[in-house]
Design a protein around this motif. Structure first.
Motif, PDB file in Angstrom:
ATOM      1  N   LYS A  15       0.622  -1.366   0.187  1.00 59.47           N
ATOM      2  CA  LYS A  15      -0.187   0.056   0.450  1.00 59.47           C
ATOM      3  C   LYS A  15       0.731   1.256   0.397  1.00 59.47           C
ATOM      4  O   LYS A  15       1.685   1.575  -0.010  1.00 59.47           O
ATOM      5  N   THR A  16       0.257   2.843  -0.365  1.00 55.30           N
ATOM      6  CA  THR A  16       0.807   3.854  -0.575  1.00 55.30           C
ATOM      7  C   THR A  16       1.105   4.283   0.835  1.00 55.30           C
ATOM      8  O   THR A  16       0.060   4.579   1.055  1.00 55.30           O
ATOM      9  N   ASP A  17       1.464   4.394   1.035  1.00 52.82           N
ATOM     10  CA  ASP A  17       2.132   5.415   2.424  1.00 52.82           C
ATOM     11  C   ASP A  17       3.518   6.499   2.505  1.00 52.82           C
ATOM     12  O   ASP A  17       4.163   6.991   2.190  1.00 52.82           O
ATOM     13  N   HIS A  18       2.720   7.522   3.243  1.00 51.22           N
ATOM     14  CA  HIS A  18       3.652   8.698   3.557  1.00 51.22           C
ATOM     15  C   HIS A  18       4.672   8.367   3.985  1.00 51.22           C
ATOM     16  O   HIS A  18       4.852   7.651   5.180  1.00 51.22           O
ATOM     17  N   ILE A  19       5.918   9.164   3.737  1.00 48.97           N
ATOM     18  CA  ILE A  19       7.396   8.957   4.162  1.00 48.97           C
ATOM     19  C   ILE A  19       7.534  10.707   5.470  1.00 48.97           C
ATOM     20  O   ILE A  19       7.742  11.426   4.329  1.00 48.97           O
ATOM     21  N   ARG A  20       7.461   9.809   6.583  1.00 50.54           N
ATOM     22  CA  ARG A  20       7.763  10.785   7.378  1.00 50.54           C
ATOM     23  C   ARG A  20       9.273  11.541   7.102  1.00 50.54           C
ATOM     24  O   ARG A  20       9.905  10.983   7.686  1.00 50.54           O
ATOM     25  N   ARG A  21       9.846  12.566   7.797  1.00 53.20           N
ATOM     26  CA  ARG A  21      10.589  12.982   8.509  1.00 53.20           C
ATOM     27  C   ARG A  21      10.668  14.097   9.597  1.00 53.20           C
ATOM     28  O   ARG A  21       9.732  15.238   9.552  1.00 53.20           O
ATOM     29  N   PHE A  22      11.396  13.308  10.806  1.00 53.32           N
ATOM     30  CA  PHE A  22      11.601  13.810  11.773  1.00 53.32           C
ATOM     31  C   PHE A  22      13.052  14.962  11.837  1.00 53.32           C
ATOM     32  O   PHE A  22      13.866  14.626  11.559  1.00 53.32           O
ATOM     33  N   THR A  23      12.964  16.090  12.184  1.00 52.84           N
ATOM     34  CA  THR A  23      14.062  16.539  12.740  1.00 52.84           C
ATOM     35  C   THR A  23      14.282  17.398  14.079  1.00 52.84           C
ATOM     36  O   THR A  23      13.072  17.803  14.236  1.00 52.84           O
ATOM     37  N   LEU A  24      15.131  16.768  14.601  1.00 55.27           N
ATOM     38  CA  LEU A  24      15.857  17.000  15.905  1.00 55.27           C
ATOM     39  C   LEU A  24      17.041  18.513  16.117  1.00 55.27           C
ATOM     40  O   LEU A  24      17.657  18.309  15.247  1.00 55.27           O
TER      41      LEU A  24
END
Length: 367
Positions: free
Chosen positions: A19-28
């Protein structure tokens, strides 16, 4: 105070669900300006920005600006989490509880590498926690995936603090006896991710290890531990990378790609390696509870001087041979086929606990 922000990096098909999913980016990000970005695709370290002795920020971690870049260059594993078992498994086979286990042979049809065709680097991880200094990602690896027995649940906590310490803690539990040896393949150049071989050769490196695991021509361990003293592999004191690579130019792997054996116990987190770029003052230390560290000098990246097709990274950077290095904390490669190596067998109820801290900073400029 560390800030944690999130943005959408792109979309991709999750190979586990199709299934198509969103790729999330977390920046610290720290108040001093240092930042680390991590993607849910492959639990990948996408960016590490560190100030030099003048406070100038540079991204020192190789990577790509979009999802397509990571898929197009998957073979490089830039910044990705490697598993279930990082590194090579001889012939893609091993014995476990008296039974023969056959894994996928995803490299040259000869052996198993970095978890197989769909390793931890290729899956989209779930976000199970966002904290004041980071976040926790999770992946549940099904029984039989890539040939490994037993369902395994892996949690990775990424954190950053104001002293420049970027921490990764990997915890895993299995429902059946299996093998686990997870690592991360972040590649660095402390002068800047886009500065290439010229600046990499300026680096000084130290690894607190007196032995390496000997390997054959396919880089499969022979089972022997070889002393580094009086060899080009001796990095027990700060040594210039450029001079060392000259000594290794005729070796089969054309540089460093070796597992160093560190004197570390599972209940300790100790300093095992240090890299310094004298011109910028930036340094990086590796503290871990793992007994091995793979030191790699990007020998497999393209050599454009010999006509190789360029590898284009972030902001159009050309990533070439010997333009970066990586320190991959781990247990020894192919440990399941070498009884004398630190054990990577995990039983139900047992916790796999892998801790590593990358400490970044900058030394004052010498007058």
């Amino acid at each position: 105070m560390v800030r944690v922000t999130e943005d959408m990096f792109g979309i991709a098909v999750n190979p586990m669900t199709q299934k198509t999913d969103h790729i999330r980016r977390f920046t610290l990000c720290t108040e001093r300006g240092m930042s680390v970005s991590v993607l849910t695709l492959g639990a990948t370290i996408q960016s590490v920005k560190v100030p030099d002795f003048n406070g100038k920020l540079e991204d020192v971690c190789l990577g790509y600006d979009d999802v397509a870049g990571y898929y197009r260059n998957q073979v490089n594993y830039f910044g990705a989490t490697l598993g279930r078992v990082a590194n090579r498994v001889a012939c893609g086979q091993f014995k476990l509880c008296g039974k023969e286990v056959s894994l996928t042979r995803n490299y040259k049809d000869k052996y198993h590498l970095h978890g197989g065709y769909v390793g931890f680097d290729s899956v989209i991880w779930d976000v199970v926690g966002i904290h004041k200094d980071g976040m926790t990602l999770q992946h549940i690896s099904p029984d039989g995936h890539e040939g490994y027995p037993g369902e395994v649940t892996v949690n990775i906590n990424f954190s950053l603090n104001e002293t420049g310490c970027f921490g990764i803690r990997i915890e895993a539990r299995a429902k059946a006896t299996t093998c686990i040896n997870i690592s991360n393949h972040a590649c660095f150049n402390l002068a800047g991710h886009n500065t290439g071989k010229e600046t990499l050769l300026q680096h000084m490196v130290m690894i607190k290890a007196n032995k390496i695991t000997e390997t054959d021509t396919d880089q499969i361990p022979t089972g022997k531990l070889v002393p580094v003293r009086n060899t080009p592999y001796d990095l027990t004191s700060l040594s210039n990378v450029g001079k060392k690579l000259i000594q290794l130019q005729d070796c089969p792997v054309r540089g460093f790609d070796h597992n160093y054996c560190c004197d570390v116990q599972p209940n300790q987190v100790k300093l095992v390696a240090r890299a310094v770029h004298p011109c910028s003052g930036r340094f990086m230390e590796i503290h871990t509870n793992q007994p091995g560290i793979q030191f790699y000098t990007a020998n497999n990246l393209p050599d454009e001087g010999r006509g190789d097709v360029p590898n284009i990274g972030k902001a159009g950077a050309h990533y070439g041979r010997h333009g970066a290095f990586s320190f991959q904390t781990q247990k020894y490669p192919d440990a399941m086929n070498n009884a004398e190596f630190p054990c990577i067998v995990i039983n139900p109820g047992q916790l796999y606990d892998h801790q590593v801290v990358y400490r970044f900073g900058a030394c004052p400029k010498r007058v």
